[in-house]
Design a protein around this motif. Structure first.
Motif, PDB file in Angstrom:
ATOM      1  N   ASP A 136       0.834  -1.212   0.000  1.00 39.75           N
ATOM      2  CA  ASP A 136       0.000   0.000   0.000  1.00 39.75           C
ATOM      3  C   ASP A 136       0.868   1.262   0.000  1.00 39.75           C
ATOM      4  OD1 ASP A 136      -2.245  -1.534  -0.001  1.00 39.75           O
ATOM      5  OD2 ASP A 136      -2.935  -0.969   1.993  1.00 39.75           O
ATOM      6  N   LEU A 137       2.119   1.136   0.431  1.00 39.33           N
ATOM      7  CA  LEU A 137       3.023   2.291   0.407  1.00 39.33           C
ATOM      8  C   LEU A 137       3.268   2.789  -1.021  1.00 39.33           C
ATOM      9  CD1 LEU A 137       5.701   1.211   3.049  1.00 39.33           C
ATOM     10  CD2 LEU A 137       3.910   2.943   3.324  1.00 39.33           C
ATOM     11  N   ASN A 138       3.047   1.929  -2.023  1.00 37.06           N
ATOM     12  CA  ASN A 138       3.219   2.361  -3.416  1.00 37.06           C
ATOM     13  C   ASN A 138       2.250   3.473  -3.788  1.00 37.06           C
ATOM     14  OD1 ASN A 138       5.259   0.516  -3.742  1.00 37.06           O
ATOM     15  ND2 ASN A 138       3.975  -1.046  -4.711  1.00 37.06           N
ATOM     16  N   ARG A 139       1.086   3.512  -3.149  1.00 39.81           N
ATOM     17  CA  ARG A 139       0.110   4.574  -3.422  1.00 39.81           C
ATOM     18  C   ARG A 139       0.614   5.927  -2.947  1.00 39.81           C
ATOM     19  NH1 ARG A 139      -5.537   2.981  -2.317  1.00 39.81           N
ATOM     20  NH2 ARG A 139      -5.899   5.102  -3.078  1.00 39.81           N
ATOM     21  N   LEU A 140       1.624   5.900  -2.067  1.00 45.86           N
ATOM     22  CA  LEU A 140       2.193   7.130  -1.522  1.00 45.86           C
ATOM     23  C   LEU A 140       3.568   7.435  -2.119  1.00 45.86           C
ATOM     24  CD1 LEU A 140       1.162   6.237   2.100  1.00 45.86           C
ATOM     25  CD2 LEU A 140       0.338   8.276   0.903  1.00 45.86           C
ATOM     26  N   GLU A 173      -5.227   9.616  -0.839  1.00 47.97           N
ATOM     27  CA  GLU A 173      -6.366   9.246  -0.001  1.00 47.97           C
ATOM     28  C   GLU A 173      -6.581   7.760  -0.162  1.00 47.97           C
ATOM     29  OE1 GLU A 173     -11.162  10.130   0.560  1.00 47.97           O
ATOM     30  OE2 GLU A 173      -9.847  11.678  -0.258  1.00 47.97           O
ATOM     31  N   MET A 174      -6.666   7.034   0.953  1.00 47.66           N
ATOM     32  CA  MET A 174      -6.771   5.584   0.865  1.00 47.66           C
ATOM     33  C   MET A 174      -7.421   5.007   2.106  1.00 47.66           C
ATOM     34  SD  MET A 174      -2.647   5.012   1.107  1.00 47.66           S
ATOM     35  CE  MET A 174      -2.684   3.240   1.139  1.00 47.66           C
ATOM     36  N   MET A 175      -7.899   3.768   1.969  1.00 47.43           N
ATOM     37  CA  MET A 175      -8.465   3.052   3.101  1.00 47.43           C
ATOM     38  C   MET A 175      -7.343   2.476   3.955  1.00 47.43           C
ATOM     39  SD  MET A 175     -11.745   3.232   3.131  1.00 47.43           S
ATOM     40  CE  MET A 175     -12.169   1.885   4.239  1.00 47.43           C
ATOM     41  N   CYS A 176      -7.595   2.379   5.230  1.00 46.22           N
ATOM     42  CA  CYS A 176      -6.623   1.827   6.167  1.00 46.22           C
ATOM     43  C   CYS A 176      -6.475   0.324   5.923  1.00 46.22           C
ATOM     44  CB  CYS A 176      -7.104   2.085   7.586  1.00 46.22           C
ATOM     45  SG  CYS A 176      -5.865   1.860   8.842  1.00 46.22           S
ATOM     46  N   PRO A 177      -5.256  -0.197   5.816  1.00 46.55           N
ATOM     47  CA  PRO A 177      -5.104  -1.654   5.724  1.00 46.55           C
ATOM     48  C   PRO A 177      -5.736  -2.333   6.942  1.00 46.55           C
ATOM     49  CG  PRO A 177      -3.021  -0.537   5.288  1.00 46.55           C
ATOM     50  CD  PRO A 177      -3.973   0.509   5.791  1.00 46.55           C
ATOM     51  N   ALA A 234      -1.004  -0.642   8.928  1.00 44.05           N
ATOM     52  CA  ALA A 234      -1.818   0.577   8.959  1.00 44.05           C
ATOM     53  C   ALA A 234      -1.017   1.750   9.519  1.00 44.05           C
ATOM     54  CB  ALA A 234      -3.074   0.343   9.797  1.00 44.05           C
ATOM     55  N   VAL A 235      -0.263   1.507  10.585  1.00 45.09           N
ATOM     56  CA  VAL A 235       0.549   2.581  11.174  1.00 45.09           C
ATOM     57  C   VAL A 235       1.675   2.970  10.220  1.00 45.09           C
ATOM     58  CG1 VAL A 235       2.030   3.219  13.117  1.00 45.09           C
ATOM     59  CG2 VAL A 235      -0.045   1.877  13.507  1.00 45.09           C
ATOM     60  N   VAL A 236       2.242   2.001   9.508  1.00 45.18           N
ATOM     61  CA  VAL A 236       3.295   2.292   8.532  1.00 45.18           C
ATOM     62  C   VAL A 236       2.774   3.247   7.453  1.00 45.18           C
ATOM     63  CG1 VAL A 236       4.684   1.275   6.688  1.00 45.18           C
ATOM     64  CG2 VAL A 236       4.628   0.201   8.943  1.00 45.18           C
ATOM     65  N   VAL A 237       1.552   3.018   6.988  1.00 50.86           N
ATOM     66  CA  VAL A 237       0.950   3.922   6.002  1.00 50.86           C
ATOM     67  C   VAL A 237       0.793   5.323   6.589  1.00 50.86           C
ATOM     68  CG1 VAL A 237      -1.177   4.412   4.716  1.00 50.86           C
ATOM     69  CG2 VAL A 237      -0.184   2.111   4.674  1.00 50.86           C
ATOM     70  N   MET A 253       2.431   8.886   5.252  1.00 51.76           N
ATOM     71  CA  MET A 253       1.635  10.090   4.994  1.00 51.76           C
ATOM     72  C   MET A 253       2.225  11.303   5.715  1.00 51.76           C
ATOM     73  SD  MET A 253      -2.311   8.714   5.126  1.00 51.76           S
ATOM     74  CE  MET A 253      -3.036   7.880   3.698  1.00 51.76           C
ATOM     75  N   MET A 254       2.769  11.095   6.904  1.00 52.19           N
ATOM     76  CA  MET A 254       3.390  12.188   7.647  1.00 52.19           C
ATOM     77  C   MET A 254       4.624  12.719   6.925  1.00 52.19           C
ATOM     78  SD  MET A 254       3.026  10.585  11.478  1.00 52.19           S
ATOM     79  CE  MET A 254       4.299  11.654  12.142  1.00 52.19           C
ATOM     80  N   ALA A 255       5.265  11.863   6.116  1.00 53.76           N
ATOM     81  CA  ALA A 255       6.463  12.272   5.386  1.00 53.76           C
ATOM     82  C   ALA A 255       6.150  12.803   3.995  1.00 53.76           C
ATOM     83  CB  ALA A 255       7.421  11.090   5.277  1.00 53.76           C
TER      84      ALA A 255
END
Length: 509
Positions: free
Chosen positions: A425-429, A453-457, A463-466, A470-472
């Motif tokens: 899911d990190l690829n979306r970011l 914008e994405m759904m939480c794993p 989920a926390v990794v995503v 996002m914070m970065a």
């Protein structure tokens, strides 16, 4: 403006309470908090979360104050903000849920200090309350008091709450000492693929527990004449398997030897708690535990679970991916030494204070300061091992860390069937992660993070990794339906905001 908002919310709560005919003390009792806390809320002198507003609305049967609880919780994240200052590590989620289950061994009053206020704990409390256990938050809601009934009412169990947590499986060890027959709903929790409970059954059969599974329930029958006549060898060195065996052995009137036991942090905390109950445990911190059980436990006990090494790793990763200098206080260093050794080889710039004891008097803590670092991909793959190896739950955070390092990092998450998939899911970011198979992912860094914008794993650590990515990321991201994060972290967004993040909690109305 914020203060005026709190004053208006406080007046709504006061009016709803008075309309119900309740005193502040009655509302406080319903919420498991203190009258002084309710008084502060009603005067607008207390920050109040949407979750608390929802709980107040439910207690007072007031549509006005429950209006904000119309849908799932989401996070709006403004990225590229540097973190600074210091943040404390909270008590261990996994230790707290094990100790809640262990409280069923005790006929007396149990007080657990600084219990994590997380959804996983709330689900277990709902289950405990439904079967007759009296629980209440004391000392301004920081500590938890647990008083069991003379007889548990397993027919009244809250099945919905039980199915939302895998921790319910740890009821088996204590319950086999309290009743000859009982039913327990199937264990739930994170979506991490198929996980058999057979290792639990192999261990617990030695204490006479026989389980059949039908229609979403475990049907348990206990044969009292059966007891371990030789050491119990666990077929997997799992944390909850070891804890279940310990819970069963604690009230077995004799000596039980458990081999191939986990020596991880939550297991050690459980052993320390059992010792407070009068159960002698030899070999704490090793893979062979010798338990001198007692037939009856009836003591008033006060215990402080230690800090959470996985939360400490989460905060460390937050500092790394946002290129921040951050001090993380109360880090249980014994359970993070391998991770730090790997990060040192990658180039992490950090220092730590001398060690000091946690409130349980046994776990070793340090304060850790992380500084912006130029990281290189590790030569070897990142993979978990049972303690004292790299913690299974810390593996996902290396995906975010590897994404900001120069080079390629192979991450092999051999324990769970699905978790490596969620890391993509990190690829979306903006990440460059290649899934090699359901257990291996190749991470290419460094990464130029971008908002999304994405759904939480549906798994806690990914989920926390995503959220950290996002914070970065440059711009504003939205992470939708973050219930899974609330299962394992207490007010994570608010606490990250306290050290410089910009995360807004909102709901669909």
């Amino acid at each position: 403006m914020a203060d005026d908002y709190l004053v208006r919310i406080g007046k709504l709560i006061r009016d709803a309470r008075q309309h119900r005919g309740w005193t502040q003390a009655q509302l406080a009792d319903a919420l498991g908090t203190s009258q002084s806390a309710v008084n502060r809320i009603e005067r607008g002198n207390q920050n109040i979360s949407l979750e608390m507003i929802a709980r107040i609305g439910e207690a007072l049967d007031s549509e006005i104050v429950s209006l904000g609880y119309a849908g799932p919780m989401h996070l709006r994240v403004v990225g590229r903000r540097r973190l600074s200052g210091a943040i404390d590590v909270k008590t261990s989620k996994n230790a707290c849920v094990a100790l809640l289950c262990a409280s069923l061994l005790n006929k007396g009053r149990t007080v657990l200090r600084r219990v994590a206020r997380i959804e996983e704990v709330y689900r277990l409390l709902e289950v405990l309350n439904s079967i007759g256990v009296r629980t209440r938050w004391i000392n301004d809601g920081t500590d938890l008091e647990i008083v069991p009934p003379a007889r548990l009412d397993m027919d009244a169990i809250d099945a919905d709450a039980a199915r939302r947590t895998r921790s319910i499986i740890m009821f088996l060890g204590p319950l086999l000492h309290r009743m000859d027959r009982f039913r327990l709903p199937y264990a739930g929790g994170c979506d991490l693929g198929t996980r058999t409970i057979e290792p639990h059954m192999i261990a617990l059969r030695r204490f006479g527990l026989d389980i059949t599974a039908t229609e979403g329930l475990y049907h348990a029958v206990v044969e009292r004449s059966t007891s371990p006549d030789r050491p119990i060898v666990l077929t997997e060195r799992g944390d909850t398997v070891t804890e279940n065996a310990l819970l069963a052995a604690a009230r077995h009137d004799g000596v039980t030897v458990i081999r191939n036991a986990s020596s991880n942090y939550m297991v050690q905390d459980l052993c320390f708690f059992l010792e407070a109950l009068g159960v002698r445990v030899e070999g704490i911190g090793t893979t062979t535990l010798t338990v001198h059980g007692v037939a009856t436990i009836d003591v008033d006990v006060d215990y402080s679970p230690s800090e959470d090494p996985v939360e400490a790793m989460s905060l460390l990763a937050a500092a790394v991916v946002t290129e921040s200098q951050l001090t993380i206080r109360r880090v249980p260093i014994e359970f993070l030494e391998i991770e730090l050794a790997v990060l040192e080889e990658m180039g992490l710039d950090h220092d730590r204070t001398p060690e000091y004891n946690a409130d349980n008097g046994r776990t070793r803590l340090v304060d850790l300061t992380v500084r912006p670092s130029k990281l290189e991909a590790p030569i070897d793959k990142i993979h978990p091992m049972p303690f004292p190896g790299l913690n299974i739950d810390n593996v996902p955070f290396f995906a975010a860390i590897a994404a900001v390092a120069q080079g390629q990092t192979l991450i092999h998450d051999w324990v769970y069937d699905n978790r490596a998939i969620y890391l993509t899911d990190l690829n979306r970011l903006g990440g460059r992660l290649q899934l090699l198979d359901p257990h291996r992912v190749l991470v290419e860094g460094p990464t130029r993070w971008r908002a999304a914008e994405m759904m939480c794993p549906p798994a806690l650590r990914p989920a926390v990794v995503v959220l950290l990515a996002m914070m970065a990321a440059e711009g504003t991201s939205v992470l939708r339906n973050v219930y899974v994060i609330n299962r394992g972290y207490e007010e994570l967004a608010e606490r990250l905001n306290s050290v410089g993040a910009q995360i807004e909690i909102f709901r669909d109305i």
